[in-house]
Design an enzyme around this catalytic site. Structure first.
Site, mmCIF file in Angstrom:
data_model
loop_
_atom_site.group_PDB
_atom_site.id
_atom_site.type_symbol
_atom_site.label_atom_id
_atom_site.label_comp_id
_atom_site.label_asym_id
_atom_site.label_seq_id
_atom_site.Cartn_x
_atom_site.Cartn_y
_atom_site.Cartn_z
ATOM 1 N N ASP A 1 32.281 105.579 16.639
ATOM 2 C CA ASP A 1 31.487 105.063 15.521
ATOM 3 C C ASP A 1 31.397 106.080 14.390
ATOM 4 O OD1 ASP A 1 31.127 102.803 16.979
ATOM 5 O OD2 ASP A 1 29.033 103.205 17.516
ATOM 6 N N GLU B 1 31.545 71.231 22.177
ATOM 7 C CA GLU B 1 31.181 72.576 21.714
ATOM 8 C C GLU B 1 29.673 72.750 21.826
ATOM 9 O OE1 GLU B 1 33.707 73.410 17.860
ATOM 10 O OE2 GLU B 1 33.171 71.299 17.968
ATOM 11 N N LYS C 1 26.126 73.577 20.521
ATOM 12 C CA LYS C 1 25.494 73.448 19.195
ATOM 13 C C LYS C 1 24.570 74.650 18.999
ATOM 14 C CE LYS C 1 22.997 70.111 16.337
ATOM 15 N NZ LYS C 1 21.948 71.040 15.862
ATOM 16 N N ASP D 1 22.053 77.204 17.310
ATOM 17 C CA ASP D 1 20.890 76.950 16.470
ATOM 18 C C ASP D 1 20.835 77.978 15.350
ATOM 19 O OD1 ASP D 1 18.662 75.649 15.636
ATOM 20 O OD2 ASP D 1 17.300 76.581 17.073
ATOM 21 N N TYR E 1 33.468 76.413 13.494
ATOM 22 C CA TYR E 1 33.637 75.226 14.323
ATOM 23 C C TYR E 1 34.413 74.105 13.645
ATOM 24 C CZ TYR E 1 29.376 73.684 11.804
ATOM 25 O OH TYR E 1 28.447 73.362 10.850
ATOM 26 N N LYS F 1 21.255 66.474 22.157
ATOM 27 C CA LYS F 1 20.231 67.511 22.091
ATOM 28 C C LYS F 1 19.524 67.620 23.434
ATOM 29 C CE LYS F 1 19.092 69.228 18.633
ATOM 30 N NZ LYS F 1 18.372 68.752 17.445
ATOM 31 N N CYS G 1 -13.205 96.851 21.141
ATOM 32 C CA CYS G 1 -11.849 97.153 21.589
ATOM 33 C C CYS G 1 -11.827 97.239 23.108
ATOM 34 C CB CYS G 1 -11.377 98.476 20.985
ATOM 35 S SG CYS G 1 -9.755 99.008 21.603
ATOM 36 N N CYS H 1 -11.045 101.178 23.989
ATOM 37 C CA CYS H 1 -11.903 102.323 23.657
ATOM 38 C C CYS H 1 -13.340 101.925 23.328
ATOM 39 C CB CYS H 1 -11.303 103.109 22.495
ATOM 40 S SG CYS H 1 -11.326 102.219 20.918
ATOM 41 N N CYS I 1 -8.725 97.167 15.954
ATOM 42 C CA CYS I 1 -9.503 98.343 16.338
ATOM 43 C C CYS I 1 -9.259 99.429 15.293
ATOM 44 C CB CYS I 1 -9.102 98.841 17.718
ATOM 45 S SG CYS I 1 -9.865 100.429 18.163
ATOM 46 N N CYS J 1 -8.136 105.783 19.990
ATOM 47 C CA CYS J 1 -7.825 104.661 20.877
ATOM 48 C C CYS J 1 -6.521 104.956 21.613
ATOM 49 C CB CYS J 1 -7.697 103.378 20.061
ATOM 50 S SG CYS J 1 -7.457 101.903 21.066
#
Length: 712
Positions: free
Chosen positions: A32, A112, A114, A116, A226, A314, A408, A411, A426, A432
């Site tokens: 990289d 295929e 589907k 989202d 697609y 679906k 809280c 604490c 808090c 805390c």
């Protein structure tokens, strides 16, 4: 062709090849770091020789284009919606209609998944990506080409293997946000007390509408093709053949599709993916079934709304019914107290759900949740379990409404609920324990300091043992190496790895350090904007709220949060300890050289919408020429730069204080022309100063060539 041009072309082709190998074939040919070096080299050359930059250079993937508004374009082929069904009986009826329409001829389907996401139309000309348009209303959509170019698995130019490519064709596909990226984004938003995104589709859609393509690049969107379309007769006989060609040319096509020769095979595919889809790193909500043969598609034709040769099945949203045992209140890094429902374990969408989000006190009240209730649980966008309702018929007679805590849970500090916020909070961020521990976990996280050998679990353990208390205390750990080595599951090798990781973290860039400090509302992008603008921690901590609010991408809420953080004595002391430890608290290298000193000593307020530049671009121009931009109007202000739709209140206040009001053209006329040297200010009178009426120029001066790389 010059040597420079040849080198730019060779670098461009090399990087395109490496992107293809990495994103399409999962092959890393080089480390990289080496890839980043090549990309940086290309960026530098393109900035120095912009005339040789290729239209689809891989440098465009990092973004940077600012679009004030997206133009629209008409689709050559309408992007129609598919007919939907949740019924297997409807699929059989669809198959019967296809059989009748083809008069008994043999036919096959392609099934295929589907995905989202957001439907996208891409145009390729001579193998180069030239345009990306959203579905819109099906007839016209928004042109979001600069944003689409940031998607790393989408080729900007195509490979030449396989079938001969038409001179021009269109690719339809889905742009989506991978589930791990979505989960990471929501975790960051939750830590910053921002509203959670409902599902990956909304997240992808919102990203594509961002005006800054650099922000789009940070959302790590991906693309699956697609569909293939071209003018005239399609060069492929079948849809399956076109998918294979698209893949050969370098376009990402999901390998989950299958050719099916009967409706029974189609239903087998539907049943296979009913559960298996939850193993994928992308949200899916159904199956698309298409007649494979293109000529048969033509014979079947279209209704007014959808093709007769395709249908979408679906999957119904999965829900489960289980018992709510109790509500657990979690305290986050910013003090937000979030209720989490603890449930009887129940299978849902491929996982066993034991906990569900309730978000805040408002939702508890809206659902009228009570301990012991039988509740209905779904996965929001099939990702996040959430309670959607209560089975009131099964409610125990003695049940009582849940009372949200006033203190809280960690604490005991009285909770506050800032005006306009849904969360109770808090305020004891110094004492805390969960907040302090979460801040440490954030500091060592991958996107912040990424300290090797010090993950969230380890740093949390160190905190519980009293070995660390804040970010600066981490750099005291080398003095405790002997003590650390005696801890269970540590040992000398683990300690040495930790010591090396701490030392390496001192070289982490300033913007990631600022992000790691965990200042509320300061995410990765805001941290980068602030460090670029102020360059040192000293300049940042001494900036006023007004100055901070004028920084690109930083509004009033963020500015107030940053200023308040630096005003705390403990935080300033921690910064000094980080500096003593050798952590990077300034940008390295020289600051960008000013284009001129023409605006030195002048302060501007920008208001409204401008014709030639975005507000951020104008701010950058002012700063490049020595001026300052602020967010409020006062007697000390030099100019109010008025754009279209500027609020009347600002104009009235500027008039009352006798602050000169100028146009965008007048501002641009104040800048030196390209031939003027730094410091070579002309004798022109500045608008509104020592003259009763500013004189607007008929044309704006040319932009300084030295600004092109930073602005565009």
């Amino acid at each position: 062709m010059s040597d420079v041009q040849q080198h730019i072309t060779a670098l461009t082709e090399r990087l395109h090849h490496l992107n293809y190998q990495y994103y399409q074939r999962d092959i890393s040919e080089i480390p990289d770091q080496e890839f980043d070096r090549l990309l940086a080299e290309l960026q530098a050359l393109e900035k120095q020789y912009p005339e040789f930059a290729l239209p689809n250079s891989p440098t465009q993937r990092v973004g940077g284009t600012i679009t004030k508004q997206f133009p629209t374009a008409e689709h050559r082929y309408p992007m129609l919606s598919l007919g939907n069904t949740y019924s297997e009986a409807d699929l059989r009826e669809f198959d019967e209609r296809v059989r009748r329409g083809l008069e008994g001829a043999d036919y096959a389907y392609v099934c295929e998944l589907k995905f989202d996401g957001v439907a996208m139309s891409l145009t390729y000309q001579d193998g180069q990506l030239t345009q990306g348009v959203t579905r819109g209303d099906g007839t016209r959509g928004d042109v979001v080409t600069s944003n689409v170019r940031t998607i790393k698995n989408l080729p900007l130019h195509l490979r030449t293997e396989g079938p001969t490519q038409p001179a021009e064709f269109e690719v339809r596909g889905e742009i989506f946000m991978p589930l791990p990226v979505f989960a990471e984004l929501n975790a960051e938003r939750e830590a910053n007390s921002e509203a959670l995104l409902a599902n990956p589709r909304n997240a992808a859609s919102g990203a594509l509408k961002l005006q800054d393509s650099a922000l789009v690049a940070a959302r790590k969107l991906r693309f699956f093709a697609y569909s293939f379309l071209m003018p005239g007769r399609n060069i492929f006989p079948t849809h399956s053949a076109s998918l294979q060609a698209l893949s050969t040319w370098g376009l990402p096509v999901s390998d989950t599709w299958r050719q099916c020769h009967s409706i029974e095979e189609v239903l087998d595919f539907v049943h296979q993916w009913d559960k298996q889809r939850f193993t994928l790193p992308v949200a899916t909500d159904g199956i698309v079934i298409k007649v494979d043969d293109f000529r048969q598609q033509e014979l079947l034709g279209f209704t007014s709304k959808s093709p007769r040769w395709a249908i979408a099945y679906k999957y119904p949203a999965e829900a489960a019914r289980t018992r709510l045992h109790t509500i657990q209140y979690q305290v986050g890094r910013t003090g937000a107290v979030t209720p989490v429902a603890l449930l009887d374990p129940v299978p849902l969408a491929g996982t066993i759900v034991k906990r569900a989000s309730v978000h805040n006190a408002n939702q508890i009240a809206a659902l009228d949740l009570r301990l012991g209730d039988m509740v209905f649980v779904e996965k929001g966008g099939e990702i996040i379990p959430k309670i959607t309702g209560v089975d009131l018929a099964a409610r125990p007679a003695e049940s009582q409404p849940i009372v949200y805590p006033t203190e809280c849970p960690a604490c005991g500090t009285p909770l506050i609920r800032p005006e306009g916020e849904a969360h109770f909070r808090c305020p004891n961020d110094r004492g805390c324990p969960p907040q302090r521990k979460a801040k440490l976990e954030h500091y060592v996280s991958r996107k912040a300091l990424n300290i090797d050998g010090l993950g969230a679990e380890t740093v949390g353990r160190f905190f519980d043992l009293g070995l660390v208390s804040d970010a600066a205390s981490l750099y005291d750990l080398p003095a405790k190496a002997t003590e650390l080595a005696q801890l269970e599951r540590m040992g000398e090798k683990s300690v040495q790895r930790l010591m090396t990781g701490l030392e390496q973290s001192k070289q982490v860039p300033f913007e990631r350090v600022l992000f790691g400090l965990g200042i509320r509302y300061v995410g990765e992008t805001v941290a980068e904007k602030l460090t670029t603008h102020y360059r040192t921690i000293e300049a940042l901590e001494n900036a006023s709220v007004t100055e901070l609010a004028a920084t690109p991408e930083v509004g009033g809420v963020i500015a107030e949060s940053v200023a308040a953080w630096f005003q705390e004595t403990e935080n300033r002391a921690m910064i000094e300890r980080l500096r003593a430890a050798g952590v990077q608290l300034a940008l390295t290298g020289e600051a960008p050289q000013a284009a001129s000193d023409r605006l030195v000593g002048l302060t501007f307020v920008l208001s409204g919408v401008f014709e030639e530049h975005s507000r951020e671009e104008l701010q950058h121009l002012i700063q490049q020429h020595g001026g300052k931009v602020t967010g409020s109007i006062s007697k000390k202000l030099s100019y109010l730069v008025a754009g279209d739709k500027m609020g009347p209140a600002k104009r009235e206040k500027a008039t009352d204080l006798k602050v000169p009001i100028i146009t965008e053209a007048e501002l641009l006329a104040m800048l030196p022309k390209a031939t003027e040297a730094i410091g070579g200010a002309s004798e022109d009178v500045l608008p509104g100063i020592d003259t009763p009426t500013p004189s607007a120029p008929t044309t704006a001066p040319e932009t300084n060539p030295g600004q092109q790389g930073s602005l565009f």
